[in-house]
Design an enzyme around this catalytic site. Structure first.
Site, short mmCIF file in Angstrom:
data_model
loop_
_atom_site.label_atom_id
_atom_site.label_comp_id
_atom_site.label_asym_id
_atom_site.label_seq_id
_atom_site.Cartn_x
_atom_site.Cartn_y
_atom_site.Cartn_z
N CYS A 193 0.86 -1.19 0.00
CA CYS A 193 0.00 0.00 0.00
C CYS A 193 0.89 1.23 0.00
O CYS A 193 2.06 1.15 -0.41
CB CYS A 193 -0.99 -0.02 1.17
SG CYS A 193 -0.22 0.02 2.80
N ASN A 253 2.31 1.41 4.38
CA ASN A 253 2.61 0.12 5.04
C ASN A 253 2.32 0.18 6.54
O ASN A 253 3.00 -0.47 7.33
CB ASN A 253 4.06 -0.33 4.77
CG ASN A 253 4.35 -1.78 5.15
OD1 ASN A 253 5.47 -2.12 5.48
ND2 ASN A 253 3.36 -2.64 5.13
N CYS A 309 -1.39 0.71 7.41
CA CYS A 309 -2.83 0.42 7.53
C CYS A 309 -3.23 -0.80 6.70
O CYS A 309 -3.43 -1.89 7.24
CB CYS A 309 -3.67 1.63 7.13
SG CYS A 309 -3.41 3.08 8.17
N ARG A 310 -3.35 -0.62 5.38
CA ARG A 310 -3.95 -1.69 4.57
C ARG A 310 -3.05 -2.90 4.36
O ARG A 310 -3.49 -4.04 4.54
CB ARG A 310 -4.36 -1.12 3.20
CG ARG A 310 -5.51 -0.14 3.28
CD ARG A 310 -5.65 0.67 2.02
NE ARG A 310 -4.50 1.56 1.84
CZ ARG A 310 -4.28 2.30 0.77
NH1 ARG A 310 -5.11 2.24 -0.25
NH2 ARG A 310 -3.22 3.09 0.72
N SER A 311 -1.79 -2.67 3.95
CA SER A 311 -0.97 -3.85 3.62
C SER A 311 -0.57 -4.67 4.85
O SER A 311 -0.54 -5.91 4.76
CB SER A 311 0.23 -3.49 2.74
OG SER A 311 1.11 -2.59 3.37
N ASP A 316 -8.23 3.76 1.15
CA ASP A 316 -7.29 4.20 2.18
C ASP A 316 -8.06 4.68 3.41
O ASP A 316 -8.82 5.65 3.32
CB ASP A 316 -6.44 5.33 1.59
CG ASP A 316 -5.31 5.75 2.51
OD1 ASP A 316 -5.33 5.38 3.70
OD2 ASP A 316 -4.42 6.47 2.03
P1 4NP Z 1 -1.78 2.79 4.17
O1 4NP Z 1 -2.42 4.14 4.77
O2 4NP Z 1 -1.24 3.13 2.80
O3 4NP Z 1 -2.95 1.87 4.09
O4 4NP Z 1 -0.72 2.36 5.13
C1 4NP Z 1 -1.72 5.35 4.84
C2 4NP Z 1 -0.80 5.55 5.83
C3 4NP Z 1 -0.15 6.76 5.93
C4 4NP Z 1 -0.42 7.76 5.00
C5 4NP Z 1 -1.33 7.54 4.00
C6 4NP Z 1 -1.98 6.34 3.91
N1 4NP Z 1 0.23 9.00 5.12
O5 4NP Z 1 -0.10 9.92 4.35
O6 4NP Z 1 1.12 9.16 5.97
#
Ligand code: 4NP
Length: 159
Positions: free
Chosen positions: A8, A11, A13-15, A125
């Site tokens: 994602c 790294n 939240c989703r992945s 997201d």
């Molecule tokens: P992820 O979510 O891609 O599912 O881990 C996010 C985590 C952090 C950010 C964006 C999305 N960020 O902008 O810091």
């Protein structure tokens, strides 16, 4: 050993949620010695961090412990090491296409392609939203994980 990498943006939240859910499914099926899992982000902001507290809480409510996972950034060599490189959304997919070494393009997939009749093409997201977003992420990931395992069992493990 079949190797699976979930990717994602951050790294956190989703992945890692996908890694934790799929890792538990693989363990429940007794396949931990045959399928290896990992996750990574296209961005580097959270390298070394554990998953977001909200992601950990939502996963733990379903019995999935993400606390041992730590964020890292995806690298081109991951395409050589991993049989499956699974993008959570189209933006992740486009970034991965840019770093994929020639000849390894067939390892890259949208993760939700393994969820037949998925209501979404992308895992949304949840970072800037509320707790419901994390639960919805888990709903999608649980279904796609079952489909992914079937794909590995028929394609790689010959079952
Ligand atoms: P992820 O979510 O891609 O599912 O881990 C996010 C985590 C952090 C950010 C964006 C999305 N960020 O902008 O810091």
């Amino acid at each position: 050993m079949v190797k699976v990498l979930f990717v994602c943006l951050g790294n956190i939240c989703r992945s890692p949620t996908a890694e934790g859910v799929f890792r538990d499914l693989v363990a429940q099926k007794g396949l931990s010695n045959e399928i290896m899992t990992d996750s990574a982000g296209t961005g580097d902001w959270h390298v070394g961090s554990p998953p977001d507290e909200r992601a950990q809480k939502a996963a733990l409510a379903r019995g999935v412990d993400l606390s041992d996972l730590r964020a890292r950034q995806v690298i081109a060599k991951d395409f050589i090491q991993f049989d499956y490189v699974l993008a959570m959304d189209r933006s992740n997919y486009a970034k991965l296409q840019q770093i994929c070494p020639p000849g390894y393009e067939d390892r890259l997939h949208m993760f939700l392609n393994f969820f037949a009749n998925s209501p979404e093409e992308e895992v949304p997201d949840p970072y800037f939203g509320g707790p419901a977003g994390f639960d919805y992420v888990l709903d999608l990931i649980e279904e796609a994980s079952v489909g992914l395992l079937k794909d590995i069992e028929t394609g790689y493990l010959g079952r």
